[in-house]
Design an enzyme around this catalytic site. Structure first.
Site, PDB file in Angstrom:
ATOM      1  N   HIS A   1       0.846  -1.202   0.000  1.00 15.34           N
ATOM      2  CA  HIS A   1       0.000   0.000   0.000  1.00 15.34           C
ATOM      3  C   HIS A   1       0.876   1.245   0.000  1.00 15.34           C
ATOM      4  CE1 HIS A   1      -3.022   2.938   1.211  1.00 15.34           C
ATOM      5  NE2 HIS A   1      -3.923   2.049   0.825  1.00 15.34           N
TER       6      HIS A   1
ATOM      7  N   GLU B   1       0.542   4.065   1.334  1.00 10.71           N
ATOM      8  CA  GLU B   1       0.732   4.695   2.654  1.00 10.71           C
ATOM      9  C   GLU B   1       1.889   4.034   3.396  1.00 10.71           C
ATOM     10  OE1 GLU B   1      -2.706   4.816   5.387  1.00 10.71           O
ATOM     11  OE2 GLU B   1      -1.234   4.632   7.002  1.00 10.71           O
TER      12      GLU B   1
ATOM     13  N   CYS C   1      -6.657   4.843  12.104  1.00  9.74           N
ATOM     14  CA  CYS C   1      -7.563   6.000  12.078  1.00  9.74           C
ATOM     15  C   CYS C   1      -8.980   5.484  12.315  1.00  9.74           C
ATOM     16  CB  CYS C   1      -7.474   6.671  10.710  1.00  9.74           C
ATOM     17  SG  CYS C   1      -8.810   7.813  10.430  1.00  9.74           S
TER      18      CYS C   1
ATOM     19  N   SER D   1     -10.006   0.766  -4.814  1.00  7.43           N
ATOM     20  CA  SER D   1      -9.998   1.267  -3.429  1.00  7.43           C
ATOM     21  C   SER D   1     -10.104   0.104  -2.459  1.00  7.43           C
ATOM     22  CB  SER D   1     -11.176   2.236  -3.252  1.00  7.43           C
ATOM     23  OG  SER D   1     -11.483   2.359  -1.898  1.00  7.43           O
TER      24      SER D   1
HETATM   25 FE1  F3S Z   1      -6.704  10.285   7.083  1.00  8.13          FE
HETATM   26 FE2  F3S Z   1      -8.121   8.517   8.312  1.00  8.13          FE
HETATM   27 FE3  F3S Z   1      -8.823   9.360   5.965  1.00  8.13          FE
HETATM   28  S1  F3S Z   1      -5.946   8.576   8.146  1.00  8.13           S
HETATM   29  S2  F3S Z   1      -6.949   9.875   4.961  1.00  8.13           S
HETATM   30  S3  F3S Z   1      -8.743  10.570   7.836  1.00  8.13           S
HETATM   31  S4  F3S Z   1      -8.998   7.301   6.705  1.00  8.13           S
END
Ligand code: F3S
Length: 502
Positions: free
Chosen positions: A345, A347, A413, A441
């Protein structure tokens, strides 16, 4: 799966008139609870069971089956296969009904019948405790009311029309007194369900109330996830690109597609935004602005952009940025970095690029079990922001048993978790679920998997064009969710079209 509309409210608010009209309009069954009580009373009277014979009533209730059918548009009450509609309005039955209705066995028997009906048919039911007690899971609950003045005036005009002389003041007093009694009675007190929609018909005529409730029904048939679409980080990144398009005269580039959504990328392309995919392409740029997407990039990408004198707009999500600074700080302090996530990924590739010491990536139990490192080096564990929370804990548990000096930082997150939890809950309630998102995605793919576990009829679409709305016709309730990179206009377009199909 059936759709149930529960209408409660005080006497004189027009509940049964409205409920019947709505049932006709939506082709639902109007469950006339009053007629059902009359049917039970008729049965008990025919069996000659006196009011005081509680055991007799209880046993008789086991023998009662009631159905509601329509013949030529007229509702018919079928008691044990006999159409008794014409026999329910006699004075004798009317007199005994309220007495038998207070019997707990009668109420319990009717509750079972009503709930059974509601589980099989689309119904509208009105009363005092439908939303709070009889059908607590009704998809649409209405608390229909009107001020005592409005209800008194309606009653007054009704009586006048019949040539009955009356006093508006007395009618109003009676209404207030009746409300009080209904709200405080022991059996089935009048109460607004917490999730009921309050409809005050004081200044509305019948057709307006029907239209209003019908519109509420259309909304209730479609449940759109509150968390559907852009998360904070993606929204921020996309906005930055559009702002740049508005203000910049020089070429604009994004390092990788700004989001995993072909529609948005195509739209930006039409506005002159080009996507560069690697350092090689970056090296060839002479001037312009490079925008970093929300996933972030390795530190050397940012360095190269600056060295080349290009303008850098960093739209890395602040939550990802925080991981960059953690891994930089900890690796500078000598820690081995372990990223829990998907090694391919972008990221994760970005996070790796901010580590100044040894770094590994694991994503499975096996990889965690096979993980070894120098025992004398501290270990810092972080996670990809969109990684599954339970899986992260499991992998940390495996690593923890190895006896290293570990610092665990859960950097998941919660936007992803919230989106998944909400999608699962909606999918469990509906009989059709639409998941909107780009085909690449990964968070949309995961959403699709989660919804599919709960709802067999789950559809993965990128845009409205992929949706066969015909398939939704037989469904009573449809849910919609979308991945973090799905723009609102696509979600709204799907929602609008699905609504038009119902
Ligand atoms: Fe950031 Fe969470 Fe979206 S890390 S890009 S707010 S899924």
């Amino acid at each position: 799966m059936s759709f149930n509309i529960a209408i409660d409210g005080p006497a004189g608010a027009g509940k049964s008139t409205i409920a019947k009209k709505i049932a006709r309009e939506l082709n639902f069954i109007y469950v006339d609870t009053g007629a059902m009580y009359r049917a039970v009373t008729l049965y008990l009277m025919r069996q000659k069971i006196p009011l005081e014979d509680k055991t007799g009533i209880r046993e008789a209730c086991h023998q009662i089956r009631i159905r509601i059918e329509y013949q030529n548009g007229e509702q018919q009450v079928i008691l044990n296969d006999e159409n008794v509609t014409g026999r329910l309005r006699t004075e004798e039955v009317g007199k005994m009904t309220s007495a038998f209705a207070a019997n707990a066995h009668v109420r319990a028997a009717l509750l079972d019948i009503q709930r059974d009906m509601a589980s099989k048919e689309n119904i509208v039911m009105d009363g005092r405790d439908i939303g709070t007690h009889v059908l607590p899971d009704a998809q649409l609950k209405i608390y229909l009311t009107a001020s005592p003045d409005a209800r008194a005036m309606r009653r007054y005009l009704e009586l006048q029309k019949k040539g009955i002389d009356c006093s508006l003041d007395i009618i109003k007093k009676d209404i207030i007194q009746r409300d009080k009694q209904d709200m405080n009675r022991e059996i089935a007190p009048l109460k607004k369900a917490e999730d009921a929609v309050l409809v005050d018909s004081s200044n509305m005529d019948i057709d307006q109330v029907v239209a209003h409730i019908t519109a509420l029904y259309q909304d209730a048939k479609i449940i759109v996830a509150k968390t559907a679409g852009f998360c904070f980080g993606v929204k921020r990144a996309v906005e930055k690109v559009y702002q740049q398009v508005e203000s910049s005269k020089s070429p604009i580039y994004t390092f990788g597609p700004i989001i995993h959504n072909e529609e948005v990328v195509k739209d930006l392309e039409s506005k002159g935004v080009k996507v560069i995919h690697c350092m090689e392409e970056l090296r060839k740029l002479k001037n312009g602005t490079v925008i970093i997407r929300s996933h972030g990039v390795p530190e050397n990408v940012c360095r190269l952009i600056r060295e080349k004198g290009l303008e850098l707009i960093d739209a890395t999500c602040p939550y990802v940025k925080k991981i960059h600074s953690i891994v930089k700080r900890e690796s500078n302090a000598g820690s081995h970095i372990l990223i829990i996530g998907n090694a391919d990924h972008p990221e994760v590739e970005g996070i790796k690029g901010w580590c100044n010491a040894k770094v590994d990536v694991i994503g499975t139990n096996r990889e965690a079990e096979n993980f070894v490192m120098d025992c004398n080096t501290p270990l810092c564990i972080v996670s990809q922001t969109t990684f599954n929370y339970n899986k992260f804990n499991k992998l940390v548990e495996i690593i923890s048993k190895k006896g290293y000096d570990i610092l665990v930082l859960n950097t998941i997150c919660n936007a992803t978790e919230k989106r998944q939890t909400e999608a699962r809950a909606i999918a469990a309630e509906v009989n059709g679920m639409i998941v909107i998102g780009g085909s690449h995605s990964s968070n949309t793919q995961r959403l699709f998997e989660i919804c599919k576990e709960e709802c067999e009829n789950t559809y993965y679409i990128q845009t409205l064009d992929d949706l066969d709305v015909q398939e939704l016709h037989s469904m009573s309730c449809v849910g919609i969710t979308a991945g973090a990179s799905t723009p609102n206009n696509i979600i709204e377009e799907v929602q609008k079209n699905v609504r038009n199909e119902f």
